[in-house]
Design a protein around this motif. Structure first.
Motif, PDB file in Angstrom:
ATOM      1  N   THR A   4      13.649   2.060  47.587  1.00 33.14           N
ATOM      2  CA  THR A   4      14.597   3.104  47.991  1.00 33.14           C
ATOM      3  C   THR A   4      15.343   3.763  46.832  1.00 33.14           C
ATOM      4  O   THR A   4      15.850   4.877  46.989  1.00 33.14           O
ATOM      5  N   GLU A   5      15.481   3.064  45.694  1.00 34.97           N
ATOM      6  CA  GLU A   5      16.273   3.534  44.553  1.00 34.97           C
ATOM      7  C   GLU A   5      17.707   3.858  44.975  1.00 34.97           C
ATOM      8  O   GLU A   5      18.319   4.812  44.488  1.00 34.97           O
ATOM      9  N   SER A   6      18.263   3.048  45.877  1.00 35.24           N
ATOM     10  CA  SER A   6      19.613   3.276  46.394  1.00 35.24           C
ATOM     11  C   SER A   6      20.437   1.997  46.316  1.00 35.24           C
ATOM     12  O   SER A   6      20.011   0.948  46.819  1.00 35.24           O
ATOM     13  N   ALA A   7      21.624   2.084  45.687  1.00 31.49           N
ATOM     14  CA  ALA A   7      22.532   0.936  45.639  1.00 31.49           C
ATOM     15  C   ALA A   7      23.070   0.602  47.024  1.00 31.49           C
ATOM     16  O   ALA A   7      23.406  -0.548  47.311  1.00 31.49           O
ATOM     17  N   PHE A  40      22.277  -2.386  37.556  1.00 32.58           N
ATOM     18  CA  PHE A  40      22.460  -2.303  36.107  1.00 32.58           C
ATOM     19  C   PHE A  40      21.157  -2.605  35.373  1.00 32.58           C
ATOM     20  O   PHE A  40      20.840  -1.967  34.362  1.00 32.58           O
ATOM     21  N   ALA A  41      20.395  -3.589  35.863  1.00 33.62           N
ATOM     22  CA  ALA A  41      19.144  -3.940  35.199  1.00 33.62           C
ATOM     23  C   ALA A  41      18.169  -2.767  35.211  1.00 33.62           C
ATOM     24  O   ALA A  41      17.446  -2.535  34.234  1.00 33.62           O
ATOM     25  N   GLU A  42      18.158  -2.012  36.306  1.00 34.49           N
ATOM     26  CA  GLU A  42      17.214  -0.909  36.432  1.00 34.49           C
ATOM     27  C   GLU A  42      17.744   0.385  35.825  1.00 34.49           C
ATOM     28  O   GLU A  42      17.037   1.057  35.069  1.00 34.49           O
ATOM     29  N   SER A  43      19.000   0.752  36.168  1.00 34.85           N
ATOM     30  CA  SER A  43      19.494   2.087  35.856  1.00 34.85           C
ATOM     31  C   SER A  43      20.359   2.174  34.604  1.00 34.85           C
ATOM     32  O   SER A  43      20.504   3.260  34.041  1.00 34.85           O
ATOM     33  N   VAL A  44      20.949   1.061  34.166  1.00 29.85           N
ATOM     34  CA  VAL A  44      21.856   1.099  33.021  1.00 29.85           C
ATOM     35  C   VAL A  44      21.211   0.464  31.786  1.00 29.85           C
ATOM     36  O   VAL A  44      21.127   1.076  30.723  1.00 29.85           O
ATOM     37  N   PHE A  45      20.731  -0.788  31.935  1.00 29.70           N
ATOM     38  CA  PHE A  45      20.187  -1.502  30.785  1.00 29.70           C
ATOM     39  C   PHE A  45      18.668  -1.346  30.646  1.00 29.70           C
ATOM     40  O   PHE A  45      18.124  -1.569  29.563  1.00 29.70           O
ATOM     41  N   ALA A  46      17.980  -1.001  31.739  1.00 30.12           N
ATOM     42  CA  ALA A  46      16.522  -0.823  31.737  1.00 30.12           C
ATOM     43  C   ALA A  46      15.802  -2.032  31.139  1.00 30.12           C
ATOM     44  O   ALA A  46      15.032  -1.922  30.191  1.00 30.12           O
ATOM     45  N   ILE A  83      35.013  -8.507  35.025  1.00 31.20           N
ATOM     46  CA  ILE A  83      34.336  -7.444  35.776  1.00 31.20           C
ATOM     47  C   ILE A  83      34.449  -6.115  35.048  1.00 31.20           C
ATOM     48  O   ILE A  83      33.469  -5.360  34.926  1.00 31.20           O
ATOM     49  N   VAL A  84      35.651  -5.813  34.561  1.00 29.79           N
ATOM     50  CA  VAL A  84      35.836  -4.564  33.809  1.00 29.79           C
ATOM     51  C   VAL A  84      34.963  -4.570  32.556  1.00 29.79           C
ATOM     52  O   VAL A  84      34.332  -3.558  32.203  1.00 29.79           O
ATOM     53  N   ALA A  85      34.921  -5.717  31.865  1.00 29.36           N
ATOM     54  CA  ALA A  85      34.103  -5.815  30.650  1.00 29.36           C
ATOM     55  C   ALA A  85      32.633  -5.554  30.957  1.00 29.36           C
ATOM     56  O   ALA A  85      31.934  -4.887  30.178  1.00 29.36           O
ATOM     57  N   PHE A  86      32.142  -6.053  32.087  1.00 28.94           N
ATOM     58  CA  PHE A  86      30.757  -5.790  32.463  1.00 28.94           C
ATOM     59  C   PHE A  86      30.558  -4.311  32.760  1.00 28.94           C
ATOM     60  O   PHE A  86      29.536  -3.723  32.386  1.00 28.94           O
ATOM     61  N   GLY A  87      31.528  -3.698  33.434  1.00 29.19           N
ATOM     62  CA  GLY A  87      31.400  -2.284  33.774  1.00 29.19           C
ATOM     63  C   GLY A  87      31.334  -1.377  32.565  1.00 29.19           C
ATOM     64  O   GLY A  87      30.668  -0.339  32.607  1.00 29.19           O
ATOM     65  N   VAL A  88      32.015  -1.745  31.482  1.00 28.29           N
ATOM     66  CA  VAL A  88      32.030  -0.897  30.286  1.00 28.29           C
ATOM     67  C   VAL A  88      31.104  -1.428  29.196  1.00 28.29           C
ATOM     68  O   VAL A  88      31.127  -0.931  28.068  1.00 28.29           O
ATOM     69  N   ALA A  89      30.301  -2.454  29.518  1.00 29.64           N
ATOM     70  CA  ALA A  89      29.447  -3.097  28.509  1.00 29.64           C
ATOM     71  C   ALA A  89      28.607  -2.066  27.762  1.00 29.64           C
ATOM     72  O   ALA A  89      27.844  -1.312  28.377  1.00 29.64           O
ATOM     73  N   PRO A  90      28.723  -2.025  26.410  1.00 23.04           N
ATOM     74  CA  PRO A  90      27.938  -1.049  25.643  1.00 23.04           C
ATOM     75  C   PRO A  90      26.466  -1.406  25.536  1.00 23.04           C
ATOM     76  O   PRO A  90      25.647  -0.553  25.201  1.00 23.04           O
ATOM     77  N   SER A 106      29.058   3.805  43.909  1.00 16.41           N
ATOM     78  CA  SER A 106      28.039   3.788  42.857  1.00 16.41           C
ATOM     79  C   SER A 106      27.037   4.920  43.026  1.00 16.41           C
ATOM     80  O   SER A 106      26.651   5.569  42.046  1.00 16.41           O
ATOM     81  N   ASP A 107      26.591   5.177  44.253  1.00 21.50           N
ATOM     82  CA  ASP A 107      25.612   6.234  44.485  1.00 21.50           C
ATOM     83  C   ASP A 107      26.168   7.612  44.158  1.00 21.50           C
ATOM     84  O   ASP A 107      25.415   8.541  43.841  1.00 21.50           O
ATOM     85  N   ARG A 108      27.486   7.772  44.214  1.00 21.49           N
ATOM     86  CA  ARG A 108      28.088   9.086  43.990  1.00 21.49           C
ATOM     87  C   ARG A 108      28.724   9.249  42.616  1.00 21.49           C
ATOM     88  O   ARG A 108      28.673  10.333  42.030  1.00 21.49           O
ATOM     89  N   LEU A 109      29.331   8.191  42.100  1.00 23.52           N
ATOM     90  CA  LEU A 109      30.031   8.300  40.823  1.00 23.52           C
ATOM     91  C   LEU A 109      29.400   7.476  39.711  1.00 23.52           C
ATOM     92  O   LEU A 109      29.827   7.565  38.559  1.00 23.52           O
ATOM     93  N   GLY A 110      28.421   6.642  40.077  1.00 22.33           N
ATOM     94  CA  GLY A 110      27.762   5.825  39.078  1.00 22.33           C
ATOM     95  C   GLY A 110      28.180   4.363  39.160  1.00 22.33           C
ATOM     96  O   GLY A 110      29.321   4.060  39.533  1.00 22.33           O
ATOM     97  N   PRO A 111      27.280   3.435  38.792  1.00 22.74           N
ATOM     98  CA  PRO A 111      27.590   2.007  38.905  1.00 22.74           C
ATOM     99  C   PRO A 111      28.711   1.545  37.990  1.00 22.74           C
ATOM    100  O   PRO A 111      29.489   0.663  38.348  1.00 22.74           O
ATOM    101  N   ARG A 112      28.808   2.118  36.796  1.00 21.27           N
ATOM    102  CA  ARG A 112      29.876   1.702  35.886  1.00 21.27           C
ATOM    103  C   ARG A 112      31.252   1.997  36.482  1.00 21.27           C
ATOM    104  O   ARG A 112      32.178   1.179  36.414  1.00 21.27           O
ATOM    105  N   THR A 113      31.391   3.175  37.088  1.00 27.51           N
ATOM    106  CA  THR A 113      32.672   3.556  37.696  1.00 27.51           C
ATOM    107  C   THR A 113      33.031   2.614  38.832  1.00 27.51           C
ATOM    108  O   THR A 113      34.176   2.153  38.947  1.00 27.51           O
TER     109      THR A 113
END
Length: 447
Positions: free
Chosen positions: A71-74, A275-281, A329-336, A398-405
């Motif tokens: 589905t590619e949907s959170a 995150f594994a798919e869309s952020v960190f790949a 949790i915040v640290a994970f959300g902003v993880a570089p 997440s689907d509207r503003l992004g998983p990090r947000t």
């Protein structure tokens, strides 16, 4: 006692605590944290549960993974939590009443068998080509029905296997095996998904239930039946439990913290897929490592939480655990980068273990024995309702503003809630988590 069936451990005052004598150092440290393993039946139960829960985490990771691939949907990933936990919300009152009225060992044998069959059905459907998202969610829901009846008896059964002086250790170790399974299972699932595909993860989950069923048959402890089982219907008995909780601030605070963790903290588990798919790949193996980080944090935290319970109160554990939980949790959300995200999840996993085990211990210690099943059912009901609600809200964001947000906002709200609870000085406050055991004895009742 060689010719007698072993009975449940006594709950007399002599075994309620390991309080040191005057001038004697309180027991502490790693060895003290594992004291519940002195009980044969608890050790057998723990080992069987570890293998079975490891198998369950194979499926817990594989189902969201394949759904996100389809589905590619959170939001669809969040619906897995709804299907898994929604039945428990409605079945918790019945499960609590059953736990207080029936032999808990027999209840667990029935529910674990049902969960095994539902896992086998999921494997059979997947291998037959039934890959539709709705079909997968329905099959997850079937397992959720049995789990909803299972959980009150499961959590109450732990207290049947140890004396009260070892209860803190037993509850923490029970949380540890769950989180150790969360570490081992996803790591194996990542490898299996990458090499063999989802079918093997579903099949091994079904097989793993044989270990906990075998452990239950080996246990000799016979839980004591209440002298006067509560009469009336399920709803009436459940309302009696709610009234009981309302009169005890420590139990109320434990429920508040459980809801807080469910709404703001737990949904981060589903976001590892996103995150594994869309952020960190990083693919399925990297996804397995992300989830394994939770369990690693729990393994590190467990001896610290249980080994020093005479020096650090449950209220203090929850106070600082929630604060660091939110920061993690915040640290994970902003993880570089990926490695930083893994480290953040180790912290989150440790704080999750600390907070949840402290809350469970508080409830198990405070509650009167004859109310244990129904009170634990109330806790399960609140927790399992809050998890999918939080997951759906965060999945929508997440689907509207992004998983990090979505993750950062959840962590920030957790921090705000932690600070408010730390400063609250009312009747229902964090310090009430350390209230003493209710020694009220069971009397004939009609509600």
């Amino acid at each position: 006692m060689s010719g007698l069936k072993r009975q449940r451990h006594s709950r007399s005052a002599s075994d309620t605590d390991e309080t040191p004598a005057d001038g004697e150092a309180a027991p502490r440290g790693v060895r003290h944290s594992f004291r519940a393993f002195r009980q044969r039946d608890f050790t057998i139960f723990w080992c069987g549960a570890l293998v079975s829960n490891t198998g369950s985490w194979l499926s817990n990771l594989a189902v969201p993974y394949v759904l996100y691939q389809i589905t590619e949907s959170a939001l669809w990933v969040a619906l897995v939590s709804v299907a898994q936990f929604l039945p428990g919300i409605f079945l918790a009152p019945a499960g609590g009443s059953i736990a207080d009225r029936r032999n808990r060992k027999r209840v667990l044998l029935f529910t674990q068998s049902g969960m095994a069959l539902s896992a086998l059905l999921l494997w059979a459907c997947w291998t037959s080509g039934w890959h539709q998202p709705v079909v997968l969610l329905l099959l997850v829901g079937v397992g959720g029905v049995f789990a909803g009846i299972n959980l009150p008896s499961w959590q109450s059964f732990v207290s049947d296997l140890v004396p009260r002086g070892d209860l803190h250790s037993a509850v923490t170790l029970n949380s540890l095996q769950f989180n150790a399974a969360r570490s081992i299972g996803p790591a194996l699932a990542g490898l299996l998904l990458a090499v063999l595909g989802p079918s093997w993860t579903f099949l091994l989950n079904a097989v793993s239930f044989l270990f906990v069923l075998g452990a239950l048959t080996l246990i000799r402890t016979t839980p004591a039946r209440p002298a006067y089982p509560a009469s009336g219907g399920v709803i009436r008995r459940f309302l009696a439990a709610l009234g009981y909780i309302r009169r005890r601030p420590g139990l109320v605070m434990a429920l508040v913290v459980s809801v807080l963790v469910g709404v703001l903290g737990n949904p981060i588990f589903q976001f590892t897929v996103v995150f594994a798919e869309s952020v960190f790949a990083v693919g399925p193996v990297g996804l397995g490592i992300l989830n394994a980080a939770f369990g690693l944090g729990a393994v590190i935290a467990a001896p610290l939480v249980s080994g020093w319970n005479h020096q650090v109160s449950l209220g203090q554990v929850v106070r600082w655990g929630l604060l660091i939980y939110g920061l993690g949790i915040v640290a994970f959300g902003v993880a570089p980068g990926y490695v930083f995200g893994v480290i953040a999840l180790v912290v989150v996993g440790g704080c999750f273990l600390a907070v949840v085990s402290a809350v469970n211990t508080s409830m198990q210690v405070i509650v009167a024995d004859h109310m244990r099943g129904r009170v634990m059912a109330c806790r399960i009901m609140c927790y399992t309702a809050s998890f999918p609600i939080g997951g759906l809200v965060q999945g929508f964001v997440s689907d509207r503003l992004g998983p990090r947000t979505a993750v950062c906002w959840a962590g920030a709200l957790m921090l705000v809630a932690a600070v408010l609870l730390m400063r609250w000085r009312g009747e229902t406050r964090l310090a009430r988590l350390d209230d003493p055991h209710d020694d009220a004895r069971l009397v004939p009742v009609t509600s």
